[in-house]
Enzyme design. Structure first.
Site, PDB file in Angstrom:
ATOM      1  N   TYR A 144       0.851  -1.204   0.000  1.00 51.43           N
ATOM      2  CA  TYR A 144       0.000   0.000   0.000  1.00 51.43           C
ATOM      3  C   TYR A 144       0.883   1.250   0.000  1.00 51.43           C
ATOM      4  CZ  TYR A 144      -3.240   3.299   2.432  1.00 51.43           C
ATOM      5  OH  TYR A 144      -4.012   4.376   2.821  1.00 51.43           O
ATOM      6  N   ARG A 216      -0.270   6.692  17.949  1.00 46.26           N
ATOM      7  CA  ARG A 216      -0.903   7.194  16.735  1.00 46.26           C
ATOM      8  C   ARG A 216      -1.418   8.613  16.944  1.00 46.26           C
ATOM      9  NH1 ARG A 216       1.292   3.199  15.475  1.00 46.26           N
ATOM     10  NH2 ARG A 216       0.580   1.442  14.183  1.00 46.26           N
TER      11      ARG A 216
HETATM   12  P1  NAP Z   1     -13.074   3.483   2.644  1.00 46.16           P
HETATM   13  O1  NAP Z   1     -14.059   3.950   3.654  1.00 46.16           O
HETATM   14  O2  NAP Z   1     -12.680   2.063   2.591  1.00 46.16           O
HETATM   15  O3  NAP Z   1     -13.603   3.929   1.177  1.00 46.16           O
HETATM   16  C1  NAP Z   1     -12.881   3.527   0.052  1.00 46.16           C
HETATM   17  C2  NAP Z   1     -13.587   4.113  -1.147  1.00 46.16           C
HETATM   18  O4  NAP Z   1     -12.899   3.714  -2.331  1.00 46.16           O
HETATM   19  C3  NAP Z   1     -15.031   3.617  -1.269  1.00 46.16           C
HETATM   20  O5  NAP Z   1     -15.841   4.652  -1.766  1.00 46.16           O
HETATM   21  C4  NAP Z   1     -14.897   2.501  -2.278  1.00 46.16           C
HETATM   22  O6  NAP Z   1     -16.084   2.254  -3.025  1.00 46.16           O
HETATM   23  C5  NAP Z   1     -13.834   3.078  -3.190  1.00 46.16           C
HETATM   24  N1  NAP Z   1     -13.167   2.039  -3.967  1.00 46.16           N
HETATM   25  C6  NAP Z   1     -12.447   0.998  -3.499  1.00 46.16           C
HETATM   26  N2  NAP Z   1     -12.012   0.242  -4.526  1.00 46.16           N
HETATM   27  C7  NAP Z   1     -12.484   0.830  -5.674  1.00 46.16           C
HETATM   28  C8  NAP Z   1     -12.398   0.525  -7.055  1.00 46.16           C
HETATM   29  N3  NAP Z   1     -11.741  -0.547  -7.501  1.00 46.16           N
HETATM   30  N4  NAP Z   1     -13.019   1.343  -7.926  1.00 46.16           N
HETATM   31  C9  NAP Z   1     -13.700   2.429  -7.501  1.00 46.16           C
HETATM   32  N5  NAP Z   1     -13.815   2.796  -6.208  1.00 46.16           N
HETATM   33  C10 NAP Z   1     -13.218   1.983  -5.307  1.00 46.16           C
HETATM   34  O7  NAP Z   1     -11.724   4.289   2.759  1.00 46.16           O
HETATM   35  P2  NAP Z   1     -11.402   5.706   3.416  1.00 46.16           P
HETATM   36  O8  NAP Z   1     -10.932   5.462   4.803  1.00 46.16           O
HETATM   37  O9  NAP Z   1     -12.518   6.662   3.154  1.00 46.16           O
HETATM   38  O10 NAP Z   1     -10.117   6.125   2.556  1.00 46.16           O
HETATM   39  C11 NAP Z   1     -10.191   7.180   1.622  1.00 46.16           C
HETATM   40  C12 NAP Z   1      -8.763   7.525   1.271  1.00 46.16           C
HETATM   41  O11 NAP Z   1      -8.062   7.925   2.463  1.00 46.16           O
HETATM   42  C13 NAP Z   1      -7.973   6.342   0.709  1.00 46.16           C
HETATM   43  O12 NAP Z   1      -7.171   6.780  -0.378  1.00 46.16           O
HETATM   44  C14 NAP Z   1      -7.090   5.896   1.868  1.00 46.16           C
HETATM   45  O13 NAP Z   1      -5.899   5.287   1.397  1.00 46.16           O
HETATM   46  C15 NAP Z   1      -6.829   7.197   2.553  1.00 46.16           C
HETATM   47  N6  NAP Z   1      -6.468   7.114   3.983  1.00 46.16           N
HETATM   48  C16 NAP Z   1      -7.327   6.543   4.873  1.00 46.16           C
HETATM   49  C17 NAP Z   1      -6.969   6.513   6.239  1.00 46.16           C
HETATM   50  C18 NAP Z   1      -7.871   5.934   7.293  1.00 46.16           C
HETATM   51  O14 NAP Z   1      -7.450   5.873   8.455  1.00 46.16           O
HETATM   52  N7  NAP Z   1      -9.088   5.523   6.958  1.00 46.16           N
HETATM   53  C19 NAP Z   1      -5.766   7.059   6.651  1.00 46.16           C
HETATM   54  C20 NAP Z   1      -4.926   7.634   5.701  1.00 46.16           C
HETATM   55  C21 NAP Z   1      -5.290   7.664   4.366  1.00 46.16           C
HETATM   56  P3  NAP Z   1     -17.194   1.209  -2.443  1.00 46.16           P
HETATM   57  O15 NAP Z   1     -17.857   1.915  -1.306  1.00 46.16           O
HETATM   58  O16 NAP Z   1     -18.097   0.953  -3.584  1.00 46.16           O
HETATM   59  O17 NAP Z   1     -16.433  -0.014  -1.995  1.00 46.16           O
HETATM   60  O1  GFB Z   2      -5.215   1.234  12.173  1.00 47.75           O
HETATM   61  P1  GFB Z   2      -4.251   0.078  12.251  1.00 47.75           P
HETATM   62  O2  GFB Z   2      -4.786  -1.272  11.926  1.00 47.75           O
HETATM   63  O3  GFB Z   2      -3.048   0.293  11.289  1.00 47.75           O
HETATM   64  O4  GFB Z   2      -3.635   0.090  13.731  1.00 47.75           O
HETATM   65  P2  GFB Z   2      -1.787   1.272  11.415  1.00 47.75           P
HETATM   66  C1  GFB Z   2      -2.790  -0.969  14.139  1.00 47.75           C
HETATM   67  C2  GFB Z   2      -2.386  -0.756  15.588  1.00 47.75           C
HETATM   68  O5  GFB Z   2      -3.552  -0.911  16.439  1.00 47.75           O
HETATM   69  C3  GFB Z   2      -1.414  -1.827  16.013  1.00 47.75           C
HETATM   70  C4  GFB Z   2      -3.382  -2.043  17.292  1.00 47.75           C
HETATM   71  O6  GFB Z   2      -0.586  -1.299  17.042  1.00 47.75           O
HETATM   72  C5  GFB Z   2      -2.340  -2.902  16.589  1.00 47.75           C
HETATM   73  O7  GFB Z   2      -1.671  -3.735  17.535  1.00 47.75           O
HETATM   74  N1  GFB Z   2      -4.681  -2.732  17.448  1.00 47.75           N
HETATM   75  C6  GFB Z   2      -5.221  -3.092  18.631  1.00 47.75           C
HETATM   76  C7  GFB Z   2      -5.507  -3.081  16.461  1.00 47.75           C
HETATM   77  N2  GFB Z   2      -6.402  -3.711  18.430  1.00 47.75           N
HETATM   78  C8  GFB Z   2      -6.606  -3.710  17.063  1.00 47.75           C
HETATM   79  C9  GFB Z   2      -7.664  -4.180  16.238  1.00 47.75           C
HETATM   80  O8  GFB Z   2      -8.655  -4.780  16.702  1.00 47.75           O
HETATM   81  N3  GFB Z   2      -7.542  -3.969  14.896  1.00 47.75           N
HETATM   82  C10 GFB Z   2      -6.458  -3.330  14.359  1.00 47.75           C
HETATM   83  N4  GFB Z   2      -6.416  -3.121  13.010  1.00 47.75           N
HETATM   84  N5  GFB Z   2      -5.415  -2.889  15.112  1.00 47.75           N
HETATM   85  C11 GFB Z   2      -2.461   1.891   9.025  1.00 47.75           C
HETATM   86  C12 GFB Z   2      -2.186   1.394   7.638  1.00 47.75           C
HETATM   87  O9  GFB Z   2      -1.413   1.479   9.868  1.00 47.75           O
HETATM   88  O10 GFB Z   2      -2.490   3.294   9.053  1.00 47.75           O
HETATM   89  C13 GFB Z   2      -3.306   1.864   6.736  1.00 47.75           C
HETATM   90  O11 GFB Z   2      -2.095  -0.012   7.655  1.00 47.75           O
HETATM   91  C14 GFB Z   2      -3.527   3.336   6.871  1.00 47.75           C
HETATM   92  O12 GFB Z   2      -3.000   1.552   5.407  1.00 47.75           O
HETATM   93  C15 GFB Z   2      -3.590   3.771   8.316  1.00 47.75           C
HETATM   94  O13 GFB Z   2      -2.533   4.021   6.212  1.00 47.75           O
HETATM   95  C16 GFB Z   2      -3.607   5.257   8.452  1.00 47.75           C
HETATM   96  O14 GFB Z   2      -2.158   2.579  12.028  1.00 47.75           O
HETATM   97  O15 GFB Z   2      -0.703   0.498  12.022  1.00 47.75           O
END
Ligand code: NAP
Ligand code: GFB
Length: 322
Positions: A144, A216
């Site tokens: 990713y 975080r």
């Molecule tokens: P999300 O809730 O999983 O939503 C993902 C979106 O992308 C959904 O609208 C999904 O459509 C769409 N999508 C996935 N695969 C697709 C495909 N093949 N074609 C068209 N659309 C597609 O994710 P999010 O958390 O809102 O993330 C939005 C952006 O923020 C992403 O670029 C992610 O990498 C970035 N980001 C997220 C986090 C976080 O903590 N969540 C942190 C840092 C960056 P459907 O609803 O139809 O599946």
């Molecule tokens: O959000 P997360 O899954 O990913 O958080 P990252 C992982 C951290 O949360 C680790 C703890 O320290 C895990 O040990 N943790 C505790 C848990 N309980 C849970 C649980 O039930 N589920 C999960 N998932 N974690 C992400 C990237 O890294 O950061 C994504 O992998 C994205 O792509 C996001 O970029 C912003 O924060 O480690």
């Protein structure tokens, strides 16, 4: 923001997700949309953006002038550990299709979405925007992370070759309503919301993966949406910008557990399963660049945002993604 014909059509890829729904709410409820502007929020049902022909067809249909590019394969640590290659391939395909189709259709500006997890794992802290390519990312999400880094490489090359001022934001961990709350595959905060909800409902123990020592910075989706829309209208650099709370607002996973338990008034036993991975222990990012542009911005209080998210989840339990 208008194009040469005075038209504004903003296409939001990934519009049905956590961030997309927050942007839609802010656009509709906070007077962000200006007279005559079109805003289109896509889901994968409108077009599979890993498919070039479907991507071109959606651009042909809407002829956007601006793109907020959110669409991605997204998930938490444990999904990354299982599907690192899928994250690489799907996100490279989506990003190249969206960015190159935008260029070919003359889109004025694309703001893509990276993540603070893409920075080098072996680094000095705090991390800042200049450090993206200074070494390999944490192995837990290398697929990713590399796909996201290529967005930055594309933006710089497209500026150099065509003068396009496409850019990207670098958010930290995001949370809020309409998140993916799946216990196995989601990010930590929504997974813990779901787990705590069930522990409270069923009077069972709350099991946490890892030691809880991970650190975080969390940003509320509505705050991110407000800043994202500012970037779309006002930020003119090709260089990406970190959108995050300050280093001083970094919390431990245990702090998150306690805040969610408080929000649900859960007082049962909490068990930390240290056989499960902690992933990247820290990725402390600086928001100094954001503060130089926006010293005025006020982030939502963390516990208030947690409470709003927990209340939303409880009220929408049947329909929430889980
Ligand atoms: P999300 O809730 O999983 O939503 C993902 C979106 O992308 C959904 O609208 C999904 O459509 C769409 N999508 C996935 N695969 C697709 C495909 N093949 N074609 C068209 N659309 C597609 O994710 P999010 O958390 O809102 O993330 C939005 C952006 O923020 C992403 O670029 C992610 O990498 C970035 N980001 C997220 C986090 C976080 O903590 N969540 C942190 C840092 C960056 P459907 O609803 O139809 O599946
Ligand atoms: O959000 P997360 O899954 O990913 O958080 P990252 C992982 C951290 O949360 C680790 C703890 O320290 C895990 O040990 N943790 C505790 C848990 N309980 C849970 C649980 O039930 N589920 C999960 N998932 N974690 C992400 C990237 O890294 O950061 C994504 O992998 C994205 O792509 C996001 O970029 C912003 O924060 O480690």
């Amino acid at each position: 923001m208008e194009d040469q014909n005075g038209r504004v059509c903003v296409l939001v890829t990934g519009g049905s997700g956590l961030v997309g729904r927050a942007i839609e709410r802010v656009v509709k409820e906070e007077g962000v949309r200006k007279e005559g502007e079109e805003w289109i929020f896509l889901s994968s049902k409108d077009a599979d953006l890993t498919n070039t022909a479907e991507t071109r067809a959606i651009f042909e249909k809407y002829r956007p002038t601006h793109v907020i590019h959110l669409a991605a394969m997204v998930g938490g640590l444990f999904l990354h550990l299982r599907e690192n290659l899928n994250f690489l391939r799907k996100n490279i395909a989506i990003n190249d299709n969206v960015l190159h189709t935008a260029h070919e259709f003359g889109v004025v500006k694309v703001v893509s979405c990276l993540s603070t997890c893409i920075f080098p794992d072996k680094t000095t802290y705090p991390i800042d925007e200049t450090m993206i390519h200074n070494g390999p990312p944490h192995e837990s999400n290398s697929g990713y992370a590399h796909a996201k880094r290529m967005v930055d490489v594309y933006n710089r090359a497209c500026f150099q070759q065509y003068g396009r001022r496409y850019t990207a934001i670098i958010p930290t961990n995001i949370f809020g309503p309409h998140d993916n709350f799946n216990i196995e595959d989601a990010h930590v905060l929504p997974a813990l919301v779901h787990k705590t909800y069930k522990a409270k409902r069923d009077s069972t123990a709350l099991e946490i993966c890892g030691s809880g020592r991970g650190l975080r910075q969390f940003i509320y989706s509505l705050d991110l949406a407000r800043l994202y829309l500012w970037v779309l209208r006002e930020y003119d650099e090709v260089e990406p910008i970190i959108l995050s709370v300050g280093e001083e607002d970094e919390v431990s996973i245990k702090d998150v557990v306690d805040a969610i338990a408080e929000a649900f008034e859960f007082t049962g036993p909490v068990i930390y399963d240290t056989s499960k991975s902690d992933g990247q222990l820290k990725k402390t990012a600086s928001n100094a660049k954001l503060r130089r542009y926006r010293p005025d911005f006020v982030f939502t209080d963390f516990k208030t945002a947690i409470k709003e998210t927990c209340d939303w989840f409880a009220a929408n339990y049947e329909s929430a993604r889980k």
